[in-house]
Design an enzyme around this catalytic site. Structure first.
Site, PDB file in Angstrom:
ATOM      1  N   ALA A 181      11.214 -12.399  12.566  1.00 57.16           N
ATOM      2  CA  ALA A 181      10.682 -11.328  13.420  1.00 57.16           C
ATOM      3  C   ALA A 181      11.736 -10.778  14.398  1.00 57.16           C
ATOM      4  CB  ALA A 181       9.446 -11.831  14.155  1.00 57.16           C
ATOM      5  N   GLY A 209       5.307   0.965   7.430  1.00 57.82           N
ATOM      6  CA  GLY A 209       5.029  -0.411   7.839  1.00 57.82           C
ATOM      7  C   GLY A 209       4.932  -0.570   9.345  1.00 57.82           C
ATOM      8  N   ASP A 262      12.589  -7.589   7.195  1.00 56.04           N
ATOM      9  CA  ASP A 262      12.660  -8.446   5.999  1.00 56.04           C
ATOM     10  C   ASP A 262      13.159  -7.717   4.756  1.00 56.04           C
ATOM     11  OD1 ASP A 262      11.604 -10.458   7.503  1.00 56.04           O
ATOM     12  OD2 ASP A 262       9.772 -10.721   6.330  1.00 56.04           O
ATOM     13  N   VAL A 291       1.834   3.116   0.116  1.00 51.87           N
ATOM     14  CA  VAL A 291       3.020   3.858  -0.321  1.00 51.87           C
ATOM     15  C   VAL A 291       3.406   3.379  -1.714  1.00 51.87           C
ATOM     16  CG1 VAL A 291       5.446   4.310   0.171  1.00 51.87           C
ATOM     17  CG2 VAL A 291       3.789   4.194   2.037  1.00 51.87           C
ATOM     18  N   GLY A 324       4.767  -3.566  10.841  1.00 53.74           N
ATOM     19  CA  GLY A 324       5.043  -4.972  11.130  1.00 53.74           C
ATOM     20  C   GLY A 324       5.894  -5.040  12.389  1.00 53.74           C
ATOM     21  N   PHE A 325       6.647  -6.117  12.524  1.00 59.74           N
ATOM     22  CA  PHE A 325       7.461  -6.293  13.734  1.00 59.74           C
ATOM     23  C   PHE A 325       8.484  -5.171  13.880  1.00 59.74           C
ATOM     24  CE2 PHE A 325       5.741 -10.506  13.247  1.00 59.74           C
ATOM     25  CZ  PHE A 325       5.504 -10.883  14.545  1.00 59.74           C
ATOM     26  N   GLY A 326       9.111  -4.773  12.759  1.00 61.26           N
ATOM     27  CA  GLY A 326      10.155  -3.752  12.824  1.00 61.26           C
ATOM     28  C   GLY A 326       9.581  -2.373  13.086  1.00 61.26           C
ATOM     29  N   GLU A 376       4.430 -26.140   8.930  1.00 64.60           N
ATOM     30  CA  GLU A 376       3.374 -25.858   9.907  1.00 64.60           C
ATOM     31  C   GLU A 376       1.995 -26.035   9.282  1.00 64.60           C
ATOM     32  OE1 GLU A 376       6.070 -22.860  12.654  1.00 64.60           O
ATOM     33  OE2 GLU A 376       4.587 -21.975  11.351  1.00 64.60           O
TER      34      GLU A 376
END
Ligand SMILES: Cc1cc2nc3c(=O)[nH]c(=O)nc-3n(C[C@H](O)[C@H](O)[C@H](O)COP(=O)(O)OP(=O)(O)OC[C@H]3O[C@@H](n4cnc5c(N)ncnc54)[C@H](O)[C@@H]3O)c2cc1C
Length: 459
Positions: free
Chosen positions: A323, A17, A306, A85, A19-21, A176
């Protein structure tokens, strides 16, 4: 198929992944004595907090995505493979992908989350979600397609249903998106669709709980509700959506809202992978980790962001899916992995809460900072813009976002309203939806035979 990864004398840290991590972890390992291999099903990092702006035509998709290979160009110990994966085989230290197995010394799962439909099939089948760029483009295209359809429609009830939008879930995403749609109704749509009576268009925000923005302060919850009321959003609290079929969004056995447009933003599950110890997987598919982000029952498998369920003394219900949590855990894990390599003891993670914010519309946002500090309105909105601009990856993306926002601000309208993905929600699921469904099926069916796993080529 061989994944063609170079053999290295250094231990391999395999990250699932970007993503942010995953992104932060791989960056923080740039100078570590390890080979970093990252796998993602997309070749880009997706800045999810701005997805709703793509869905409502405020930003181009390219502004919130950045190619993985470009981010890591020049990082010598980094290798990327575009792959889906499908599982983990901890006993053999192998990750299973559609390209074949990849072996690891340390595995880090940073797979994020998937939309949770709470098992309501009619909603999963018929509602739109907002977890990916294809989702956001589908949503934008679908809503504009329905406006085009509404112009042609002569039956008043059908016309109303095509115009109505029901957003389910009163968290930041739901707030939002409904605020942004209300702005679009006020500023953009009257210019584009003078033939439609947009006073008839209803935007509903439906929330099962007693307040919007559940984890935020009471002041933020009330302010957000007040802003949405002002924008003419019909906020329905304590209302659980039961099913959605034949253009009817049922919030009780018999009561419904007629709508062709339902946006489901009511919850997410962790994107845990098959093959991990069952005891480590929580009810909402997150992976239980200790304070080193080590997966329960494993020594060389870690989870961050997450997908990781980390309970701390300050957060007994687990850290929130945000995040900054993913990024802080990533940095901490980068340090801990290097400690482990030096034979030192890893250190406990502790989360530094820098606050949370949600935007409702132009000049209207709510911000909660630590120590009970709350502010809102123009200052909140400006802080929101500034922070999101800084966090966007890449100078070009920051610049394009700034130009798009400035254009929207001064022209009072969203610039991007092309229908570029003609999309029939009843016929097709987008790619990510399909992959999520495949993933869910794999989760249920995965049961590799050791021999099958051992025969696959490695590295
Ligand atoms: C619409 C929306 C708005 C949000 N707004 C905010 C906000 O304002 N502030 C905030 O702090 N947080 C916000 N969040 C939450 C925030 O985006 C997440 O907390 C954050 O993205 C988590 O980072 P992560 O690294 O754990 O996972 P992600 O960023 O989700 O990254 C997961 C990555 O793993 C890849 N992946 C997953 N499974 C597989 C697989 N099987 N094979 C290959 N690749 C895989 C995915 O393609 C993805 O690139 C928002 C989320 C959404 C959806």
């Amino acid at each position: 198929m061989d994944t063609n990864l170079p053999v290295s004398a250094q231990p391999r840290v395999l990250i699932v992944g970007c993503g942010f991590g995953g992104l932060k972890l791989a960056q923080d390992l740039a100078d570590a004595p390890v080979q970093v291999v990252m796998v993602d099903r997309n070749n880009y990092h997706n800045f999810q907090p701005l997805l709703y702006q793509v869905a409502t035509g405020a930003l181009e998709p390219d502004s919130i995505a950045y190619p993985v290979r470009k981010i890591f160009a020049g990082q010598k110990n980094f290798f990327f493979r575009l792959a889906n994966v499908t599982g983990v085989n901890p006993a053999a230290n192998r990750l299973q992908t559609n390209l074949g197995d990849i072996s690891y010394d340390y595995l880090v799962l940073a797979t994020g989350s998937l939309t949770n439909f709470f098992g309501i099939e009619s909603i999963e089948k018929n509602a739109m979600q907002i977890k990916s760029i294809p989702n956001a483009l589908n949503l934008r295209s679908y809503i504009f397609q329905n406006f085009e359809q509404a112009i042609l429609e002569t039956d008043p009830a059908r016309k109303q249903s095509l115009l109505n939008i029901v957003v389910v879930g009163g968290g930041p995403t739901g707030v939002e998106i409904s605020g942004s749609l209300a702005e679009m109704r006020k500023h953009t749509l009257p210019k584009d669709y003078p033939e439609l009576d947009l006073n008839k268009m209803q935007i509903y925000l439906v929330e099962a709980g007693p307040a919007l923005l559940g984890p935020m302060s009471k002041a933020s919850q009330d302010d957000a509700k007040h802003y949405l009321d002002e924008l003419g959003v019909d906020v329905r609290l304590n209302t659980a959506m039961k099913r959605y079929e034949d253009g009817r969004a049922y919030y009780s056995d018999t009561e419904f809202i007629a709508t062709d447009n339902m946006v489901w933003a009511a919850g997410v599950n962790g994107a845990a992978l098959p093959g991990l110890p069952e005891a480590a997987i929580t009810r909402n598919k997150r992976i239980t980790v200790n304070l080193f982000n080590q997966v329960e029952g494993e020594t060389n498998i870690f989870a961050i962001g997450d997908v990781a369920n980390m309970v701390t003394p300050e957060m007994p219900k687990g850290l929130p899916m945000l995040a900054p949590v993913a990024q802080q855990q990533a940095s901490h894990l980068a340090d801990n992995l290097q400690r482990l390599l030096r034979g030192e003891k890893p250190k406990d993670f502790s989360y530094l809460d820098k606050g949370v914010m949600a935007i409702v519309s132009r000049n209207k946002a709510v911000v909660d900072l630590p120590k009970g500090i709350h502010f809102k309105g123009f200052l909140g909105w400006l802080s929101w813009l500034f922070i999101h601009l800084i966090l966007l990856v890449g100078f070009r993306n920051k610049l394009v976002a700034l130009v798009d926002w400035a254009f929207s601000y001064f022209s009072s309208g969203q610039a991007l309203r092309l229908i570029i993905r003609p999309f029939n929600k009843y016929d097709v699921k987008d790619d990510l939806g399909k992959k999520a469904a495949e993933h869910a099926a794999a989760t249920l069916e995965y049961n590799p035979t050791p021999s099958a796993v051992q025969q696959e080529p490695v590295r």
